[in-house]
Write an enzyme that holds these catalytic residues in place. Structure first.
Site, mmCIF file in Angstrom:
data_model
loop_
_atom_site.group_PDB
_atom_site.id
_atom_site.type_symbol
_atom_site.label_atom_id
_atom_site.label_comp_id
_atom_site.label_asym_id
_atom_site.label_seq_id
_atom_site.Cartn_x
_atom_site.Cartn_y
_atom_site.Cartn_z
ATOM 1 N N ILE A 195 0.417 -1.162 -0.091
ATOM 2 C CA ILE A 195 -0.145 0.662 0.082
ATOM 3 C C ILE A 195 1.247 1.473 0.353
ATOM 4 O O ILE A 195 0.664 2.149 -0.743
ATOM 5 C CB ILE A 195 -0.926 0.437 1.299
ATOM 6 C CG1 ILE A 195 -2.075 -0.605 1.417
ATOM 7 C CG2 ILE A 195 -1.803 1.229 1.119
ATOM 8 C CD1 ILE A 195 -2.731 -1.635 2.484
ATOM 9 N N ASN A 230 2.451 4.589 7.741
ATOM 10 C CA ASN A 230 1.371 3.349 6.572
ATOM 11 C C ASN A 230 2.643 2.329 7.359
ATOM 12 O O ASN A 230 1.909 1.282 7.129
ATOM 13 C CB ASN A 230 2.257 3.564 5.466
ATOM 14 C CG ASN A 230 1.654 2.229 4.386
ATOM 15 O OD1 ASN A 230 0.836 2.099 4.354
ATOM 16 N ND2 ASN A 230 2.704 1.567 4.471
ATOM 17 N N SER A 239 -7.272 0.357 9.653
ATOM 18 C CA SER A 239 -7.609 -0.907 9.249
ATOM 19 C C SER A 239 -9.363 -0.915 9.812
ATOM 20 O O SER A 239 -9.297 -0.152 10.475
ATOM 21 C CB SER A 239 -7.178 -1.999 9.987
ATOM 22 O OG SER A 239 -7.630 -2.943 9.661
ATOM 23 N N TYR A 253 -3.108 -6.126 17.017
ATOM 24 C CA TYR A 253 -3.422 -5.848 15.646
ATOM 25 C C TYR A 253 -4.599 -4.946 15.802
ATOM 26 O O TYR A 253 -4.356 -3.889 14.960
ATOM 27 C CB TYR A 253 -3.609 -6.941 14.784
ATOM 28 C CG TYR A 253 -3.594 -6.189 13.297
ATOM 29 C CD1 TYR A 253 -2.417 -5.045 12.474
ATOM 30 C CD2 TYR A 253 -4.103 -6.188 12.268
ATOM 31 C CE1 TYR A 253 -2.365 -4.558 11.715
ATOM 32 C CE2 TYR A 253 -4.635 -5.913 11.328
ATOM 33 C CZ TYR A 253 -3.546 -5.255 10.462
ATOM 34 O OH TYR A 253 -3.774 -4.631 10.055
ATOM 35 N N LYS A 288 -4.772 -0.404 15.658
ATOM 36 C CA LYS A 288 -5.265 -0.290 14.798
ATOM 37 C C LYS A 288 -6.249 0.897 15.527
ATOM 38 O O LYS A 288 -6.820 2.087 14.879
ATOM 39 C CB LYS A 288 -5.581 -1.131 13.842
ATOM 40 C CG LYS A 288 -4.772 -1.412 13.111
ATOM 41 C CD LYS A 288 -4.042 -0.859 12.179
ATOM 42 C CE LYS A 288 -2.139 -1.012 11.293
ATOM 43 N NZ LYS A 288 -1.970 -0.117 10.979
ATOM 44 N N VAL A 303 -6.404 -6.045 1.522
ATOM 45 C CA VAL A 303 -5.793 -5.876 -0.150
ATOM 46 C C VAL A 303 -4.590 -6.709 0.132
ATOM 47 O O VAL A 303 -3.651 -7.071 0.810
ATOM 48 C CB VAL A 303 -4.766 -4.518 0.520
ATOM 49 C CG1 VAL A 303 -3.940 -3.641 -0.648
ATOM 50 C CG2 VAL A 303 -5.769 -3.038 1.290
HETATM 51 N N1 LIG Z 1 -3.092 -5.706 3.645
HETATM 52 C C1 LIG Z 1 -3.719 -5.245 4.040
HETATM 53 O O1 LIG Z 1 -4.492 -6.181 3.770
HETATM 54 C C2 LIG Z 1 -4.129 -4.232 4.912
HETATM 55 C C3 LIG Z 1 -5.425 -4.395 5.182
HETATM 56 C C4 LIG Z 1 -5.622 -3.377 6.700
HETATM 57 C C5 LIG Z 1 -5.006 -2.471 6.614
HETATM 58 N N2 LIG Z 1 -3.263 -2.571 6.178
HETATM 59 C C6 LIG Z 1 -2.309 -1.584 7.412
HETATM 60 O O2 LIG Z 1 -1.627 -1.416 5.601
HETATM 61 C C7 LIG Z 1 0.218 -0.950 6.064
HETATM 62 C C8 LIG Z 1 0.166 -0.901 5.104
HETATM 63 O O3 LIG Z 1 -0.005 -2.618 4.922
HETATM 64 P P1 LIG Z 1 0.982 -3.771 3.863
HETATM 65 O O4 LIG Z 1 -0.493 -4.078 2.984
HETATM 66 O O5 LIG Z 1 1.544 -3.074 2.421
HETATM 67 O O6 LIG Z 1 2.492 -4.389 4.492
HETATM 68 P P2 LIG Z 1 3.249 -4.574 3.290
HETATM 69 O O7 LIG Z 1 3.464 -5.219 2.433
HETATM 70 O O8 LIG Z 1 3.801 -5.700 4.661
HETATM 71 O O9 LIG Z 1 4.190 -3.496 4.031
HETATM 72 C C9 LIG Z 1 5.103 -3.191 4.536
HETATM 73 C C10 LIG Z 1 6.460 -2.188 4.857
HETATM 74 O O10 LIG Z 1 6.262 -1.489 6.087
HETATM 75 C C11 LIG Z 1 7.527 -1.656 5.637
HETATM 76 N N3 LIG Z 1 7.446 -2.182 7.276
HETATM 77 C C12 LIG Z 1 7.438 -2.748 8.783
HETATM 78 N N4 LIG Z 1 8.522 -2.818 9.541
HETATM 79 C C13 LIG Z 1 9.130 -1.575 9.147
HETATM 80 C C14 LIG Z 1 9.867 -0.973 9.845
HETATM 81 N N5 LIG Z 1 10.061 -1.230 11.182
HETATM 82 N N6 LIG Z 1 10.651 0.021 9.908
HETATM 83 C C15 LIG Z 1 10.232 1.105 9.106
HETATM 84 N N7 LIG Z 1 9.126 0.184 7.776
HETATM 85 C C16 LIG Z 1 9.049 -0.678 8.141
HETATM 86 C C17 LIG Z 1 8.266 -2.451 4.722
HETATM 87 O O11 LIG Z 1 9.550 -2.494 4.255
HETATM 88 P P3 LIG Z 1 10.492 -3.422 5.074
HETATM 89 O O12 LIG Z 1 9.943 -4.392 5.729
HETATM 90 O O13 LIG Z 1 11.660 -3.360 3.963
HETATM 91 O O14 LIG Z 1 11.282 -2.331 6.293
HETATM 92 C C18 LIG Z 1 7.428 -2.412 4.151
HETATM 93 O O15 LIG Z 1 7.727 -1.494 3.422
HETATM 94 C C19 LIG Z 1 -0.234 -1.538 7.455
HETATM 95 O O16 LIG Z 1 -0.380 -0.622 8.233
HETATM 96 C C20 LIG Z 1 -0.877 -2.571 8.090
HETATM 97 O O17 LIG Z 1 -1.900 -2.827 9.072
HETATM 98 C C21 LIG Z 1 -3.204 -3.704 5.221
#
Ligand SMILES: NC(=O)c1ccc[n+]([C@@H]2O[C@H](COP(=O)([O-])OP(=O)(O)OC[C@H]3O[C@@H](n4cnc5c(N)ncnc54)[C@H](OP(=O)(O)O)[C@@H]3O)[C@@H](O)[C@H]2O)c1
Length: 306
Positions: free
Chosen positions: A41, A114, A166, A179, A183, A212
């Site tokens: 995202i 994010n 979320s 989690y 949120k 997502v």
């Molecule tokens: N996917 C879903 O279904 C969904 C639904 C609702 C809400 N969300 C929310 O949307 C947001 C993004 O989710 P996503 O699905 O895009 O997740 P993702 O694909 O797992 O990406 C997570 C991102 O966060 C970075 N990250 C993780 N730990 C970090 C740290 N300690 N410091 C700096 N960067 C860090 C990761 O890079 P590195 O690991 O390289 O650091 C990556 O760029 C999250 O807050 C999640 O809770 C997701």
């Protein structure tokens, strides 16, 4: 979608106002800083802002993924993006990000909190270190970053913060308890801050996406959680980012991407906890062995990415 078209037309009429907002201050370029901008995202949000002519800075830990993300922004938008390698759970993260922006003659105008991670399974079977990591990343880090950048924004009388929460933040989530609670904190903090700073030129929004398609689910996914996988509508990061961008520009306090999710958001507000908690528990129940598997999977992913 008709409403999207109308919203874009309406925003288009206000483009002149936006133009003023992206002018430099003291020769410094305003930047949109996206934590977790290296994939999923976050990367989609960065691309959306870059397409609108904004300078974007991507924050994440994995250098390889960051480099690939910068390339992808360049390819898809023609804009150069800035990569900031930083673990945002580091208490000095705000200063590290600020210093890197300064080196590129930029300042932070919009912060997108994010980066986040989930943890599934029965709470008592989860590794305490993994739970602490979720709280650090989803709660402590965005709070610290927000506290650091908000005074400057208020002084300038402009800027904004987008907190990615979320749909799960609207209700307790048995088997993803920490989690969902993290949120809920994000939504509560955003709504309160938006009220505190109202009328002072700074916009604060939060986003409540449903499922997502991203790597996020690697740490959570279980084949046995069929209800969750097949009952809820899954969105692409790109459509979520488009909705976030539009909602933020329209000044929405809570942005819920997707029509079905927006409907769920309304309905959930009316349902009593006695009904919603067991219902969510049913959706997220990982099965008799799933709780242990989920905990172990999250721990493995966390250690690999650390
Ligand atoms: N996917 C879903 O279904 C969904 C639904 C609702 C809400 N969300 C929310 O949307 C947001 C993004 O989710 P996503 O699905 O895009 O997740 P993702 O694909 O797992 O990406 C997570 C991102 O966060 C970075 N990250 C993780 N730990 C970090 C740290 N300690 N410091 C700096 N960067 C860090 C990761 O890079 P590195 O690991 O390289 O650091 C990556 O760029 C999250 O807050 C999640 O809770 C997701």
């Amino acid at each position: 979608m008709v409403y999207q078209y109308l919203a874009d037309r309406w925003i288009g009429r206000r483009r002149q106002v936006e133009q003023v907002a992206i002018d430099a201050i003291d020769g410094k370029t305003p930047a949109v800083v996206v934590t977790g901008g290296s994939r999923g995202i976050g990367l989609a949000i960065a691309i959306r802002f870059a397409l609108a002519g904004r300078t974007v800075a991507l924050v994440a830990r994995d250098a390889g993924q960051l480099a690939a993300a910068v390339e992808s922004v360049q390819e898809r938008t023609g804009q150069a993006a800035l990569a900031i390698r930083c673990d945002i759970t580091d208490p000095a993260a705000a200063q590290i990000i600020e210093a890197r922006l300064g080196e590129h003659n930029c300042y932070l105008e919009i912060l997108v909190n994010n980066a986040g991670a989930g943890i599934g399974g029965e709470f008592i079977l989860q590794d305490p270190a993994s739970i602490a990591n979720v709280v650090d990343l989803n709660v402590q880090a965005p709070t610290r970053l927000t506290r650091h950048v908000l005074p400057g924004m208020l002084d300038r009388g402009r800027g904004g913060i987008i907190n990615v929460s979320s749909l799960g933040g609207l209700m307790p989530g048995p088997y993803q308890s920490a989690y969902y609670a993290s949120k809920a904190y994000v939504i509560s903090l955003t709504r309160a801050l938006a009220h505190e700073v109202r009328g002072r030129g700074v916009r604060i929004s939060c986003v409540a996406p449903g499922p997502v398609r991203t790597e996020f689910h690697e740490a959570l996914d279980s084949d046995h959680r069929a209800l969750y996988r097949y009952l809820l509508p899954w969105m692409s990061p790109e459509s979520v980012a488009a909705s976030i961008y539009r909602g933020y520009r329209l000044g929405h306090a809570v942005i819920v991407p997707g029509v079905v999710n927006a409907g769920l958001y309304r309905i959930v507000g009316f349902l009593p906890y006695q009904l919603i908690v067991p219902l969510v528990g049913l959706l997220l129940y990982p099965g008799p062995n799933g709780a242990q598997q989920d905990g172990a999977r999250h721990d493995k992913v966390r250690k690999r990415k650390a």
